[in-house]
Design an enzyme around this catalytic site. Structure first.
Site, PDB file in Angstrom:
ATOM      1  N   LYS A 259       0.811  -1.201   0.000  1.00 44.11           N
ATOM      2  CA  LYS A 259       0.000   0.000   0.000  1.00 44.11           C
ATOM      3  C   LYS A 259       0.857   1.270   0.000  1.00 44.11           C
ATOM      4  O   LYS A 259       2.060   1.237   0.248  1.00 44.11           O
ATOM      5  CB  LYS A 259      -0.942  -0.003   1.207  1.00 44.11           C
ATOM      6  CG  LYS A 259      -1.974  -1.128   1.169  1.00 44.11           C
ATOM      7  CD  LYS A 259      -2.860  -1.045  -0.057  1.00 44.11           C
ATOM      8  CE  LYS A 259      -4.050  -1.995   0.000  1.00 44.11           C
ATOM      9  NZ  LYS A 259      -3.685  -3.406  -0.095  1.00 44.11           N
ATOM     10  N   ASN A 260       0.209   2.403  -0.252  1.00 42.46           N
ATOM     11  CA  ASN A 260       0.927   3.681  -0.309  1.00 42.46           C
ATOM     12  C   ASN A 260       1.617   4.006   1.011  1.00 42.46           C
ATOM     13  O   ASN A 260       2.694   4.596   1.038  1.00 42.46           O
ATOM     14  CB  ASN A 260      -0.039   4.801  -0.670  1.00 42.46           C
ATOM     15  CG  ASN A 260      -0.646   4.639  -2.051  1.00 42.46           C
ATOM     16  OD1 ASN A 260      -0.951   3.531  -2.476  1.00 42.46           O
ATOM     17  ND2 ASN A 260      -0.830   5.737  -2.750  1.00 42.46           N
TER      18      ASN A 260
END
Length: 381
Positions: A183-184
């Site tokens: 994920k970011n």
């Protein structure tokens, strides 16, 4: 193995030092660093009602539970999502009604199809901000308000993304974030729930830790000596190591999202003339709706193309690709379950075999995007 991986961690010595400090402190379970992580994440999102949890699946289950979703209820959610969006509702005893996407240009859930699928049993609408792009939250929130339904935002792809100036995850009744490794904002395993109001926030705080009125840290510090249990809760607590890493990652998030946006723009420019390739969200910014987190770079292959052959050809060139996602109604369990309604998903079915996810992460160079586009073109010949 991969010359250009699908995703990559944006980690440095700061994350290692943050973890080392937690180990040296002697306190590993949820405590002061988690409270700081929640506070700073809330400041970034514009809300004080953030709770860190062990993963996004836990966040979704916590959200449905806090909203009293249970047997006899229905939750509407898109079929084009990771299966946790639906599974968490099924685990509450509810039925799931799968909704279609808008179309080739917008892979988000279609508000018009949500309306078609509301019944007297509908209790909640779960939206997914696919690839980091916002759903039509004006329409969806209006539908929910008119019919007295709750809105759960699965914002696993969308930390710091926005819709009309407001952070995704803060527009519905509960928002859910993911901090999984790809994920970011990555901590390995982790997530967060964001409550619209104080009552939901208080209930989820209790449910996160067994329904106990005081935490282990309170008792360790002598602030309390016992506790009551006032609800049947779960253990969805995050630990201090992941919260400490999360604090460092939060500081990298805005710049990482900006780099993702630049890379996505380069992809769209390079692939704009590719015959037969669809580019979902290519015109997103022209619509002036908000800011994407650009978690994924989805493309649609030409009709009739063997996706598996393209993926194998790109693998041979060292480029990792993926699929987001196999629609939920195509899984064995959900396809056979009488608690999953799966009618009217023609647009999802039309793109299901064509979607291909290309590499996208802040460590990529512009030349990497060019190499991926060249590999894709060569793999389609």
């Amino acid at each position: 193995m991969w010359k250009i991986p699908l995703s990559d961690l944006s980690f440095g010595p700061e994350e290692a030092e943050a973890a080392r400090q937690v180990v040296a402190s002697g306190w590993l379970t949820m405590g002061e660093r988690t409270a700081q992580f929640e506070r700073e994440l809330g400041e970034a999102l514009g809300t004080p009602r953030v709770l860190a949890v062990t993963n996004c699946t836990a966040a979704l289950h916590l959200a449905y539970t806090a909203l009293s979703v249970g047997p006899g209820d229905e939750v509407i959610c898109p079929s084009l999502t990771f299966v946790a969006t639906a599974n968490a509702a099924l685990l509450c005893g509810a039925s799931v009604v799968l909704a279609d996407i808008v179309g080739d240009d917008d892979l988000s859930v279609d508000p018009a199809d949500i309306v078609r699928k509301i019944t007297p049993r509908t209790r909640a609408i779960a939206v997914v901000h696919y690839a980091g792009y916002p759903c039509d939250m004006d329409a969806i929130c209006a539908i929910a308000a008119e019919r007295g339904l709750a809105v759960v935002e699965d914002a696993a792809h969308a930390p710091l993304a926005s819709y009309r100036g407001r952070a995704l995850g803060t527009l519905g009744d509960v928002g859910c974030l993911s901090f999984f490794s790809n994920k970011n904002l990555a901590v390995g395993e982790g997530g967060a729930v964001i409550a619209r109001d104080d009552a939901l926030h208080a209930r989820m705080r209790l449910l996160r830790a067994h329904g106990m009125t005081t935490l282990t840290l309170d008792r360790h510090k002598g602030h309390a000596f016992t506790y009551d249990v006032v609800d049947a809760g779960m253990n969805y607590r995050i630990d201090e190591i992941r919260s400490a890493i999360g604090l460092v990652q939060l500081g990298r998030l805005a710049a990482g999202n900006a780099r993702r946006r630049a890379l996505a723009a380069r992809y769209h420019e390079r692939l704009a003339g590719a015959r037969g390739i669809g580019l979902p969200y290519r015109d997103f910014y022209a619509r002036g709706l908000g800011e994407s987190a650009h978690h994924l770079m989805p493309v649609l292959l030409p009709e009739g193309t063997s996706r598996e052959a393209v993926m194998e050809a790109m693998k041979a060139r060292g480029v990792q690709t993926s699929v987001h996602y196999t629609p939920i109604h195509r899984f064995s369990h959900h396809g056979a379950s009488d608690r999953v309604r799966k009618e009217g998903l023609s647009r999802t079915d039309a793109i299901a075999g064509r979607e291909l996810t290309l590499p996208l992460h802040p460590r990529m160079a512009d030349a990497d995007v060019d190499a991926v586009c060249e590999a894709l073109a060569a793999s389609l010949r």
